[in-house]
Write an enzyme that holds these catalytic residues in place. Structure first.
Site, PDB file in Angstrom:
ATOM      1  N   SER A 244       2.937   6.203   0.015  1.00 18.16           N
ATOM      2  CA  SER A 244       3.700   5.077  -0.731  1.00 18.16           C
ATOM      3  C   SER A 244       4.655   4.388   0.475  1.00 18.16           C
ATOM      4  O   SER A 244       3.893   3.895   1.407  1.00 18.16           O
ATOM      5  CB  SER A 244       4.480   5.267  -2.089  1.00 18.16           C
ATOM      6  OG  SER A 244       4.629   4.204  -2.646  1.00 18.16           O
TER       7      SER A 244
ATOM      8  N   GLU B 201      -3.834   4.245  -9.556  1.00 23.83           N
ATOM      9  CA  GLU B 201      -2.558   3.764  -8.926  1.00 23.83           C
ATOM     10  C   GLU B 201      -1.444   3.592 -10.158  1.00 23.83           C
ATOM     11  O   GLU B 201      -1.022   4.346 -10.778  1.00 23.83           O
ATOM     12  CB  GLU B 201      -2.423   2.731  -8.000  1.00 23.83           C
ATOM     13  CG  GLU B 201      -3.201   3.155  -6.626  1.00 23.83           C
ATOM     14  CD  GLU B 201      -2.431   3.961  -5.701  1.00 23.83           C
ATOM     15  OE1 GLU B 201      -1.233   4.377  -5.982  1.00 23.83           O
ATOM     16  OE2 GLU B 201      -3.136   4.551  -4.954  1.00 23.83           O
TER      17      GLU B 201
ATOM     18  N   HIS C  30      -0.610   6.944  -9.285  1.00 27.70           N
ATOM     19  CA  HIS C  30       0.183   6.891  -7.926  1.00 27.70           C
ATOM     20  C   HIS C  30       0.737   8.614  -7.640  1.00 27.70           C
ATOM     21  O   HIS C  30       1.596   8.762  -8.726  1.00 27.70           O
ATOM     22  CB  HIS C  30       1.012   5.824  -7.748  1.00 27.70           C
ATOM     23  CG  HIS C  30       1.844   5.291  -6.594  1.00 27.70           C
ATOM     24  ND1 HIS C  30       0.824   5.231  -5.523  1.00 27.70           N
ATOM     25  CD2 HIS C  30       3.092   5.501  -6.262  1.00 27.70           C
ATOM     26  CE1 HIS C  30       1.929   4.941  -4.576  1.00 27.70           C
ATOM     27  NE2 HIS C  30       3.084   5.005  -4.915  1.00 27.70           N
TER      28      HIS C  30
END
Length: 548
Positions: A204, A334, A452
């Site tokens: 990320s 995600e 995510h």
């Protein structure tokens, strides 16, 4: 006589820092470090050196200044316990502004400077999380013969304040990362690692960071492979020369003057770090959005060393991309779970329906002017309909969130590298739903998508939020073994393939005309053109030349 004194010193350190059998000592060119013993998932001994300062505490007059590296330690460093995380809104967690620390984990038997090194830059949107072992533990990866380094870097305004002038040029959090990489280069051989075989990996915000290190003149030569998981600096989000509006917002949140940048920065330098760290909610505009607040800046020249002296695309265009073997990834879903936060809340649901053009820039990270792009995205993903709390609304809004925050950026990074990286670039989709996830259905308590951060559950031990995965014949145990195989082999050779699977699956690099990727699920399989039918609208709205 010197030998007798050395053994005496070792005995004294063992006495002070714990039982002799529980501590280990490593001498490096910078100093002597006392570590402790841990155990890997499969029972291998780990030598752990935690909480090591790699730079001077960035406090007082050094707040908002570039990091000052520690090149020599005058005293023996007690590295037997975790250091603090950097300031962030985390009640009950060990926090401190003196947070520029790193952890080093080595196999029980040292590799005499021959083991591949994996340096991990943590996630958290540049305002949260850390490199501590409760959120980036070594138990999975240290079943392999590698050295793992996890790092902290300054977060939020403390790390990324930028007024665009001499008072706060910006990018200090990235400069922290560079200093940590210098520390690794200078010291890692003493821990068994090969300073010429360093893989820089991040998730990320960490993945964004890794990609930026390939275009920063400050980072060149400090690593030899790169891995950006669910994070990219190349998307619809523009690069700016300053974050002055955020600096002003931060100042107003803590009652500092904004009459000049000099006064603003000087006042913020006096605000308690905990007040700054806990002011995050003041930056939120809609639900928990924007999910990304601080971003890298293109630094003006004020006599400082610049992490990003010009736009990254211009750096690539000038042939200055630091080409290394690279892996890029995204998960299947995600940020899909943000749709639940919005649609299950009547206030947010009303806002996104009745005031869509006001909330869309914050929710989907759209640059100004945004109305035309917001309209096109609403038509493409949502069919211009009002949203309720139906299954199809959750799915469609979840895809829009996922692509806006992560997916399109990962697609763009993979394709930029396919055209411009002189070394192979590999692309994967993480498509595995195990027993645990970063998002679970609040009713069933079970995962409902591939969220995510989810592959981190299999790469690292995460005791702060997840149960350990025992060694067994379970699907989750298999995923730990296979995912760590991929990372280990890539770190060792620059090619993830030879340990990939029991079956003859070959994961090819992505090429401009043959955009293949690996789908990692219960079975591994190769496919083409990952989600490109969805990314066409983004490419139309935010075009770039990939061959540059």
């Amino acid at each position: 006589m010197a030998r007798i004194l050395f053994h005496c010193v070792l005995f004294c350190f063992a006495f002070v820092f714990g039982q002799k059998d529980d501590n280990i000592i490593t001498q490096t060119p910078s100093g002597r470090f006392v570590g402790s013993l841990m155990t890997s998932r499969r029972g291998r001994p780990i030598h752990a050196y935690r909480g090591i300062r790699y730079a001077q505490p960035p406090v007082g007059e050094m707040r908002f200044q570039p990091p000052v590296p520690i090149k020599h330690y005058k005293h023996v460093v007690n590295a037997t316990a975790e250091g603090p995380a950097c300031p962030q809104p985390a009640p009950g967690y060990l926090l401190d502004e003196d947070c520029l620390r790193l952890n080093v984990y080595t196999p029980g038997r040292l590799g005499n400077g021959s083991l591949p090194v994996l340096v991990y830059i943590h996630a958290g949107g540049f305002y949260s999380v850390s490199g501590r072992s409760d959120v980036a533990g070594p138990q999975h990866l240290l079943d392999k013969d590698l050295v793992l380094v996890t790092i902290n870097y300054r977060l939020g305004s403390l790390g990324f304040l930028s007024t665009g002038d001499i008072h706060a040029p910006g990018n200090n959090g990235f400069k922290d990362q560079v200093v940590a990489l210098h520390w690794v280069r200078d010291n890692i051989a003493s821990f068994g690692g090969d300073a010429n075989c360093v893989t820089l990996a991040g998730y990320s915000a960490g993945g964004v960071s890794v990609a930026l290190h390939t275009v920063s003149p400050m980072s060149r030569g400090l690593f030899h492979r790169a891995l950006s998981m669910s994070g990219s600096p190349y998307s619809q989000i523009p690069f700016h020369s300053n974050l002055l509006s955020l600096a002003v917002k931060q100042a107003r949140l803590v009652n500092c003057s904004v009459s000049s940048t000099a006064e603003l920065v000087e006042c913020l330098r006096t605000v308690p770090w905990r007040v700054l760290g806990y002011s995050l909610k003041g930056f939120q505009e809609f639900s928990i959005d924007p999910i990304l607040i601080w971003t890298p800046v293109i630094e003006g020249d004020f006599g400082q060393e610049r992490f990003l002296p010009e736009h990254p695309l211009e750096i690539i265009r000038a042939g200055k991309l630091y080409s290394v073997p690279y892996i890029v990834s995204q998960t299947r879903d995600e940020f899909f779970w943000e749709a639940f936060l919005v649609l299950n809340n009547s206030i947010y649901r009303t806002l996104i329906n009745e005031d869509y053009y006001k909330v869309a820039p914050s929710a989907f990270l759209l640059p100004s002017p945004s109305d035309l792009s917001a309209k096109a995205l609403r038509r493409e993903y949502l069919g211009d309909r009002d949203l309720g709390n139906t299954d199809i609304d959750y799915v469609d809004l979840g895809k829009l969130y996922g692509d806006a925050v992560i997916g399109f950026g990962a697609h763009r990074l993979a394709n930029l590298l396919a055209h411009n990286n002189k070394e192979p670039t590999y692309y994967y989709e993480f498509d595995y739903i195990g027993n645990q996830s970063h998002y679970v259905d609040p009713t069933t308590g079970k995962p409902t998508g591939v969220a995510h951060h989810d592959e981190l559950i299999y790469l690292f031990s995460l005791p702060a939020g997840f149960e350990p995965i025992p060694v067994s014949d379970s699907r989750d145990s298999f995923m730990v073994d296979k995912l760590t195989d991929i990372f280990y082999n890539f770190a060792r050779t620059g090619n993830p393939n030879s340990l990939l699977d029991d079956k003859p699956v070959t994961w090819p690099p992505i090429h401009p005309s043959n955009r293949k990727y690996l789908r990692i699920g219960d079975h591994f399989s190769v496919h083409t053109n990952l989600f490109e039918h969805r990314f066409r609208v983004w490419e139309h709205l935010y075009p770039i030349e990939y061959i540059i």
